[in-house]
Design a protein around this motif. Sequence first.
Motif, PDB file in Angstrom:
ATOM      1  N   PRO A 137      -6.286  -0.719   5.354  1.00  0.00           N
ATOM      2  CA  PRO A 137      -5.579   0.197   6.264  1.00  0.00           C
ATOM      3  C   PRO A 137      -5.414   1.578   5.637  1.00  0.00           C
ATOM      4  O   PRO A 137      -5.283   1.724   4.425  1.00  0.00           O
ATOM      5  CB  PRO A 137      -4.218  -0.476   6.469  1.00  0.00           C
ATOM      6  N   SER A 138      -5.403   2.588   6.474  1.00  0.00           N
ATOM      7  CA  SER A 138      -5.238   3.972   6.005  1.00  0.00           C
ATOM      8  C   SER A 138      -3.749   4.258   5.793  1.00  0.00           C
ATOM      9  O   SER A 138      -3.129   5.031   6.527  1.00  0.00           O
ATOM     10  CB  SER A 138      -5.824   4.953   7.023  1.00  0.00           C
ATOM     11  N   VAL A 139      -3.185   3.635   4.778  1.00  0.00           N
ATOM     12  CA  VAL A 139      -1.775   3.791   4.451  1.00  0.00           C
ATOM     13  C   VAL A 139      -1.680   4.609   3.162  1.00  0.00           C
ATOM     14  O   VAL A 139      -2.175   4.189   2.118  1.00  0.00           O
ATOM     15  CB  VAL A 139      -1.086   2.425   4.270  1.00  0.00           C
ATOM     16  N   ILE A 140      -1.048   5.778   3.248  1.00  0.00           N
ATOM     17  CA  ILE A 140      -0.897   6.657   2.092  1.00  0.00           C
ATOM     18  C   ILE A 140       0.412   6.299   1.384  1.00  0.00           C
ATOM     19  O   ILE A 140       1.449   6.191   2.037  1.00  0.00           O
ATOM     20  CB  ILE A 140      -0.873   8.135   2.518  1.00  0.00           C
ATOM     21  N   PRO A 141       0.397   6.099   0.075  1.00  0.00           N
ATOM     22  CA  PRO A 141       1.655   5.815  -0.629  1.00  0.00           C
ATOM     23  C   PRO A 141       2.712   6.869  -0.350  1.00  0.00           C
ATOM     24  O   PRO A 141       2.407   8.062  -0.267  1.00  0.00           O
ATOM     25  CB  PRO A 141       1.234   5.829  -2.107  1.00  0.00           C
TER      26      PRO A 141
ATOM     27  N   LEU B 174       0.823  -1.215   0.000  1.00  0.00           N
ATOM     28  CA  LEU B 174       0.000   0.000   0.000  1.00  0.00           C
ATOM     29  C   LEU B 174       0.857   1.266   0.000  1.00  0.00           C
ATOM     30  O   LEU B 174       0.399   2.319  -0.434  1.00  0.00           O
ATOM     31  CB  LEU B 174      -0.929   0.014   1.216  1.00  0.00           C
ATOM     32  N   GLU B 175       2.085   1.170   0.491  1.00  0.00           N
ATOM     33  CA  GLU B 175       2.972   2.332   0.473  1.00  0.00           C
ATOM     34  C   GLU B 175       3.516   2.605  -0.921  1.00  0.00           C
ATOM     35  O   GLU B 175       4.032   3.690  -1.182  1.00  0.00           O
ATOM     36  CB  GLU B 175       4.131   2.126   1.449  1.00  0.00           C
ATOM     37  N   ARG B 176       3.395   1.626  -1.828  1.00  0.00           N
ATOM     38  CA  ARG B 176       3.916   1.787  -3.189  1.00  0.00           C
ATOM     39  C   ARG B 176       2.807   1.862  -4.232  1.00  0.00           C
ATOM     40  O   ARG B 176       3.064   2.169  -5.386  1.00  0.00           O
ATOM     41  CB  ARG B 176       4.838   0.622  -3.556  1.00  0.00           C
TER      42      ARG B 176
END
Length: 500
Positions: A176-180, A107-109
């Motif tokens: 999940p609230s994961v921002i790239p 999710l970070e990418r």
Amino acid sequence: MIENSGPGSLHSLPLDELIAAWGGVGPRSERADADPLVVDCARRLAADPGGEWAPLWTFGLVTMASYVAWRPGEGVAGRVVEALLAADSALGGGGCTHEAHPFRAALERIDDEVGVLVPELRDFPAFGRGETADAEHDDASWCPTNVATCARITADVLTPFNATGTAGTRGTTDIPSVIPRKDSDALRWLSSTLCDHPYGDPGWELSRLALSLPDHPSKGVQAGYVAAMHASQWYAVSGRITTPEALDDMIEGLEKVLAQLAGSTCAHTPAEHPEPHSDPAGAAQFGFYLRSPGGRAELAEGGGRRGDLRGWLCPAFLHSLADDALDELREGYAELFAPRETDHLDEEFLGADGRLALDRLARLLDDEDPSIDVDDLAVWAARRYMSERISDPRERAVLLLVMLWYAEDPYEIPYNAGTELRDALRTAAVSPLDAECPHGATHPDTGDRLPSLLDHLQAPGESPAPGDGLTPDVWLCPHHLVERAQEALEELDDAFDVDE
């Protein structure tokens, strides 16, 4: 092309060949080639969404999601989303012993390419191929929790803010609230610019945003791009950008997204469309969050109602928003960077004999005629100064004084006026000087006394010379004017980031 002459033809294809075929499906694929593969995979997953082979079918759909997100055949995307949500419902919700799953790092990418979620499909445990070099990572990849979340993430990419499938199936996992990382980094720098406290080059930040639209964006990326561009257009045309490249990039980007949205219609009334955010930095953040599954999860968790948030995906609304921003940018571009029209000022500032009408210039510079744009006046003065037809030294000196008066606040000068002004000042700054200056250090600053000087030059018997009785020859001294031109040019070059 894989033949699909009957219901069982793809089903009987060896899995290695099927996996290879999935890998060849992308947004540029022909529907006749891609749709059968996508529908076959969705049918397999929907038939047994919690079964032993469900992870492989799930990741097969994830592999082909970039095609499904663009322009698949009618009904194909709905079948894919329904199958993915069925897998989410069947596989999610159970516990596992893994401390972490690959989906979180992915999710970070992630952006448009959900392919970062996909493990090596040929290592699917049911193939019985043995352990790989990273067996622990592989085990977590095929874990039902990871597969279910990847299914939910992909369903959200295909239909952002989706709550249920076409058959009413509801998933069980949370995204999940994961921002790239690249989005959070770009947003931090852009927000500083839109708050008018840029950390770096604001033009570069606007260009980076403008160039971030993929050729085949998913719905969320497209909506987030339009929202952030609309939030940023005010800064681009505010005069703070001193070169045209950023506006060129923004105009080209909006033209590109409008071509993608061409022909968009909707059944909404204008009142049913969302209201753009009034705070530019907040609106840009909203746009960046729209771009990714984790960002959209953050928006929903932050109190955004899914129905309202879905309104931002309406293609007709996005077309209207992008069109409005493009109009503002084109208008601002013309004001800041297009060549200025100044021929009409001949009538304003030249007398019947073709010479400068000093009284009219004085009235304008004394703010008695606000109808004339002083940016246009400065360009007019620069062009006339550079004209080979003007040989009168006094007229050239007055034109240069007008330019120097205008250049006293270099950071407020638009690019198109500044370019021509710098050219004229560069010529003035190297004017040949034949003799020693007789005035020493008695040269005056122009400042707000220029109108009085022009009145004095026009009618010396009626208007006294300003500046402690200094005579006109001191004001018009070539040494004084060359020195002032050099100083003004240096400040303008600093304002326009010219390194010479």
